[in-house]
Design an enzyme around this catalytic site. Structure first.
Site, PDB file in Angstrom:
ATOM      1  N   ARG A   1      72.698  25.293  80.968  1.00 33.15           N
ATOM      2  CA  ARG A   1      73.615  24.170  80.734  1.00 33.15           C
ATOM      3  C   ARG A   1      74.389  23.724  81.980  1.00 33.15           C
ATOM      4  O   ARG A   1      74.545  22.523  82.204  1.00 33.15           O
ATOM      5  CB  ARG A   1      74.570  24.484  79.583  1.00 33.15           C
TER       6      ARG A   1
ATOM      7  N   CYS B   1      65.723  31.886  92.378  1.00 32.42           N
ATOM      8  CA  CYS B   1      65.495  31.190  93.633  1.00 32.42           C
ATOM      9  C   CYS B   1      65.501  29.694  93.410  1.00 32.42           C
ATOM     10  O   CYS B   1      64.483  29.006  93.453  1.00 32.42           O
ATOM     11  CB  CYS B   1      64.224  31.696  94.299  1.00 32.42           C
ATOM     12  N   GLU B   2      66.657  29.208  93.103  1.00 38.48           N
ATOM     13  CA  GLU B   2      67.023  27.810  92.920  1.00 38.48           C
ATOM     14  C   GLU B   2      68.527  27.806  93.121  1.00 38.48           C
ATOM     15  O   GLU B   2      69.150  28.849  93.047  1.00 38.48           O
ATOM     16  CB  GLU B   2      66.807  27.338  91.463  1.00 38.48           C
TER      17      GLU B   2
ATOM     18  N   TYR C   1      72.836  26.516  72.754  1.00 44.04           N
ATOM     19  CA  TYR C   1      71.944  26.090  73.836  1.00 44.04           C
ATOM     20  C   TYR C   1      71.991  27.052  75.024  1.00 44.04           C
ATOM     21  O   TYR C   1      71.826  26.656  76.157  1.00 44.04           O
ATOM     22  CB  TYR C   1      72.253  24.641  74.264  1.00 44.04           C
TER      23      TYR C   1
ATOM     24  N   GLY D   1      75.567  21.771  65.438  1.00 41.91           N
ATOM     25  CA  GLY D   1      74.960  22.913  66.107  1.00 41.91           C
ATOM     26  C   GLY D   1      76.025  23.568  66.956  1.00 41.91           C
ATOM     27  O   GLY D   1      76.603  24.602  66.627  1.00 41.91           O
TER      28      GLY D   1
ATOM     29  N   GLU E   1      75.317  17.681  60.655  1.00 43.78           N
ATOM     30  CA  GLU E   1      74.351  18.625  61.230  1.00 43.78           C
ATOM     31  C   GLU E   1      74.910  19.264  62.489  1.00 43.78           C
ATOM     32  O   GLU E   1      74.380  19.066  63.587  1.00 43.78           O
ATOM     33  CB  GLU E   1      73.065  17.893  61.609  1.00 43.78           C
TER      34      GLU E   1
HETATM   35  C1  LIG Z   1      70.572  18.630  68.288  1.00 42.72           C
HETATM   36  C2  LIG Z   1      70.809  17.946  67.021  1.00 42.72           C
HETATM   37  C3  LIG Z   1      71.990  18.199  66.303  1.00 42.72           C
HETATM   38  C4  LIG Z   1      73.083  19.131  66.797  1.00 42.72           C
HETATM   39  O1  LIG Z   1      73.829  18.621  67.862  1.00 42.72           O
HETATM   40  P1  LIG Z   1      75.105  19.421  68.389  1.00 42.72           P
HETATM   41  O2  LIG Z   1      75.655  18.604  69.478  1.00 42.72           O
HETATM   42  O3  LIG Z   1      74.643  20.762  68.852  1.00 42.72           O
HETATM   43  O4  LIG Z   1      76.034  19.601  67.256  1.00 42.72           O
HETATM   44  C5  LIG Z   1      72.131  17.552  65.090  1.00 42.72           C
HETATM   45  N1  LIG Z   1      71.184  16.711  64.604  1.00 42.72           N
HETATM   46  C6  LIG Z   1      70.039  16.451  65.284  1.00 42.72           C
HETATM   47  C7  LIG Z   1      69.039  15.534  64.703  1.00 42.72           C
HETATM   48  C8  LIG Z   1      69.822  17.055  66.508  1.00 42.72           C
HETATM   49  O5  LIG Z   1      68.686  16.783  67.177  1.00 42.72           O
END
Ligand SMILES: *Cc1c(COP(=O)(O)O)cnc(C)c1O
Length: 419
Positions: free
Chosen positions: A307, A337-338, A365, A270, A268
């Site tokens: 980030r 303003c931070e 992100y 991201g 998974e």
């Molecule tokens: C956020 C998340 C991801 C992705 O994480 P990355 O570090 O962006 O690759 C995968 N699986 C679950 C369940 C997540 O919550």
């Protein structure tokens, strides 16, 4: 984003032209880079039945989701609204893996009614699933393997004190509930946080699932979540995806052999898929020469890219409008303003007011964690596909800020009371 003939380009499109056309601040994503990352992962795991489930929360624009779908990958979501976005993008419910944490049973019900698959994150939810559905709803189980890995402590999710997943120490309780209600368990899941550095960290997590799998004879997949590290600066360490593929493939195929059936291997990712595809382009408002340090203030900040503040993340910054300028040291700060330092003591080609800076690795992100803090608009988003920039999100306007606000006038009431 590449420097060519003194011009920064994405697929041959000059980023300054995009700044001109769409205005600043602006998120720009490179569709080719996303395709390249998908290809890397597919190539590294050619030896197993691999399913890539893009973690939508990293960058959730519906056009990006459509791009992912047309590249033939599935999707992983964490809220019902992400499910709706995924459906809008054309994903079939069966391609959508829902891995929520700590959400209400009402939301779980909504998600199941939409037809998606669920990873169960707690014993109470497992019990609820048993009571509601008995043996009629196949689910995956998210396991907390008690492994401390990853980068910043805020993105570690697999250690013993993490809220995520069902503790591997509760293995017997999981099994008892599954047997009591005959819940069909079709997958086991771990996601031990972001920024894993090496293949062995993955393998430690995998071992936990291999071992646990013997409790569940009807599995279809093992889901190893994500956590691939990407390089944020020159010389930075990133997950060696080829090595990872080689080692995990061998271990996984060995496991399947013992298990007696070929399972699917899921990831998974991201950040891995979209981080490098994105840049945040900003305009330089002020160059402030203080005695100790020269600050560059830009028309962005933690409202657009949180980030650096939230995770101490490093984002490389380049001056795209003066690439041949004499390098000097600057601290790049936002207009919020931070204290919202985007880059401390960076060497940049000479920065002048009106220059355009690019913050790299901003695809993951970035926009998805942005806000309207200080009543500022969020940036527009552009996707460069096949050498052409497409606007995929308009810049906000004042109407967007007011959309859900209700104006109540207290003036009259107060004056009546005062008289
Ligand atoms: C956020 C998340 C991801 C992705 O994480 P990355 O570090 O962006 O690759 C995968 N699986 C679950 C369940 C997540 O919550």
């Amino acid at each position: 984003m590449q420097l060519e003939q003194n011009r920064y380009q994405i697929q041959g499109v000059n980023v300054l032209d995009m700044a001109e056309e769409f205005g600043l601040p602006l998120y720009v994503y490179d569709a080719d880079k996303i395709a390249e990352k998908i290809g890397q992962l597919q190539a590294a795991f050619r030896g197993v039945p691999l399913k890539i489930k893009y973690a939508a929360k990293a960058l959730t624009n519906v056009s990006i989701l459509k791009l992912m779908r047309s590249r033939g990958i599935d999707i992983e979501v964490v809220s019902t609204n992400e499910i709706r976005l995924a459906l809008l993008a054309g994903f079939e419910p069966g391609q959508i893996m829902y891995t929520p944490s700590g959400v209400s049973f009402t939301e779980i019900q909504e998600a199941l009614d939409l037809g998606v698959r669920l990873n169960v994150d707690s014993l109470p939810l497992l019990e609820w699933m048993g009571q509601q559905y008995g043996d009629r709803k196949p689910v995956g189980i998210r396991i907390n393997p008690h492994i401390s890995e990853g980068g910043n402590v805020k993105i570690q999710t697999g250690h013993i004190d993490s809220k995520f997943g069902i503790s591997i120490a509760q293995r017997d309780q999981i099994r008892a509930l599954v047997e009591q209600y005959s819940i069909p368990i079709i997958g086991l899941h771990i996601h031990t946080g972001s920024d894993f550095k090496n293949a062995d960290a993955f393998l430690n997590g995998a071992e936990v699932l291999f071992e646990l799998a013997s409790d569940y004879p009807n599995l279809q997949f093992l889901d190893f979540g994500s956590g691939f590290k990407v390089a944020y600066r020159e010389g930075d360490h990133s997950t060696d995806i080829v090595e990872l593929g080689r080692k995990v493939t061998v271990a996984f195929q060995d496991f399947c052999h013992q298990y007696g059936r070929q399972l699917e291997l899921w990831f998974e990712p991201g950040k891995f898929l979209v981080s490098e595809s994105g840049v945040l382009l900003v305009n330089v408002n002020i160059v402030k020469e203080n005695p100790a340090r020269t600050f560059v203030a830009v028309d962005s900040g933690l409202n657009h890219l949180i980030r650096p503040m939230m995770y101490d993340a490093y984002h490389e910054i380049v001056n795209v409008s003066n690439p041949a300028g004499e390098p000097k040291t600057y601290s790049v700060v936002g207009y919020i303003c931070e204290t919202d330092t985007l880059g401390w003591d960076r060497s940049l080609n000479e920065v002048r007011p009106g220059d355009v800076l690019a913050l790299k690795n901003a695809g993951a992100y970035g926009f998805s964690m942005s806000s309207n803090y200080n009543s500022r608009f969020r940036p527009a988003e552009v996707l460069v596909f096949d050498g052409k920039p497409y606007l995929i999100r308009r810049r906000e306007t004042f109407d967007d800020l007011m959309r859900n606000q209700i104006e109540v006038d207290f003036e009259e009431e107060i004056s009546v009371k005062n008289n």
